[in-house]
Design an enzyme around this catalytic site. Sequence first.
Site, PDB file in Angstrom:
ATOM      1  N   TYR A   1       0.763  -1.322   0.097  1.00  8.08           N
ATOM      2  CA  TYR A   1      -0.054  -0.007  -0.209  1.00  8.08           C
ATOM      3  C   TYR A   1       0.656   1.273   0.104  1.00  8.08           C
ATOM      4  CZ  TYR A   1      -4.337  -2.767   0.618  1.00  8.08           C
ATOM      5  OH  TYR A   1      -5.191  -3.633   0.756  1.00  8.08           O
TER       6      TYR A   1
ATOM      7  N   GLU B   1      -2.248  13.944  -7.620  1.00  7.86           N
ATOM      8  CA  GLU B   1      -1.412  15.066  -7.651  1.00  7.86           C
ATOM      9  C   GLU B   1      -0.040  15.172  -7.851  1.00  7.86           C
ATOM     10  OE1 GLU B   1      -3.578  14.198  -5.300  1.00  7.86           O
ATOM     11  OE2 GLU B   1      -4.687  15.811  -4.536  1.00  7.86           O
TER      12      GLU B   1
ATOM     13  N   CYS C   1      -4.350  15.760   0.101  1.00  5.62           N
ATOM     14  CA  CYS C   1      -3.623  15.133   1.178  1.00  5.62           C
ATOM     15  C   CYS C   1      -2.243  16.071   1.603  1.00  5.62           C
ATOM     16  CB  CYS C   1      -3.238  13.652   1.246  1.00  5.62           C
ATOM     17  SG  CYS C   1      -1.712  13.593   0.493  1.00  5.62           S
TER      18      CYS C   1
HETATM   19  N1  THU Z   1      -5.664   9.985  -3.056  1.00 10.19           N
HETATM   20  C1  THU Z   1      -5.166  10.816  -4.097  1.00 10.19           C
HETATM   21  O1  THU Z   1      -4.620  10.536  -5.294  1.00 10.19           O
HETATM   22  N2  THU Z   1      -4.883  12.180  -3.826  1.00 10.19           N
HETATM   23  C2  THU Z   1      -5.252  12.673  -2.510  1.00 10.19           C
HETATM   24  O2  THU Z   1      -4.771  14.199  -2.383  1.00 10.19           O
HETATM   25  C3  THU Z   1      -5.669  11.875  -1.418  1.00 10.19           C
HETATM   26  C4  THU Z   1      -5.913  10.567  -1.788  1.00 10.19           C
HETATM   27  C5  THU Z   1      -5.556   8.763  -3.437  1.00 10.19           C
HETATM   28  C6  THU Z   1      -4.588   7.617  -2.636  1.00 10.19           C
HETATM   29  C7  THU Z   1      -5.203   6.264  -2.663  1.00 10.19           C
HETATM   30  O3  THU Z   1      -5.011   5.818  -3.945  1.00 10.19           O
HETATM   31  C8  THU Z   1      -6.699   6.875  -2.816  1.00 10.19           C
HETATM   32  O4  THU Z   1      -6.830   8.323  -3.047  1.00 10.19           O
HETATM   33  C9  THU Z   1      -7.596   6.622  -1.590  1.00 10.19           C
HETATM   34  O5  THU Z   1      -6.567   7.089  -0.322  1.00 10.19           O
END
Ligand code: THU
Length: 160
Positions: A68, A75, A112
């Site tokens: 994981y 982004e 995030c």
């Molecule tokens: N994820 C993103 O691509 N961008 C973010 O800013 C937050 C989370 C993705 C990571 C993971 O593949 C999925 O969303 C669930 O967390």
Amino acid sequence: MKKFEINTEITSYDGVEELSAPIRALMKKAIEAKSSAYAPYSKFRVGAAILLENGQIITGNNQENAAYPSGICAERVAVWHASSQYPNQQMKAIAIAASSASQQLSEPIAPCGACRQALSEYELKQGAKLPVYFMGEVGKVIGVQSVMDLLPMAFDKSFL
Ligand code: THU
């Protein structure tokens, strides 16, 4: 002792139709980019699109991994693609869209913390603000004029 406040200006748009034409077009690319996300584990698809000063749009989407933590957000795929292929092109804006297999996302999905940090590096490098727009699958869009609006008191190269 001294207390201080940090103010952030955030714009909430009722929908993509309220965005300016170039940002609406950018968000459309982010929405399209979701469809090629590799998200077999979370089933949470994210697309990101970056507008370069030459008018090109660079997209990215989340890429997950059976291990994981080895996966990566949309982004960072987009911003690293942009910086690695077009290192001298200023980034004018980034749009982000997300959708989930388990529910319709009608609230904006904020980037995030790690992505905010990654984006902040390039905003600082280019010496010009990088506006950020994000949404879920439908409905409201949030916009800020700078990555710093999402990451007050960021760690940057001045500390090194
Ligand atoms: N994820 C993103 O691509 N961008 C973010 O800013 C937050 C989370 C993705 C990571 C993971 O593949 C999925 O969303 C669930 O967390």
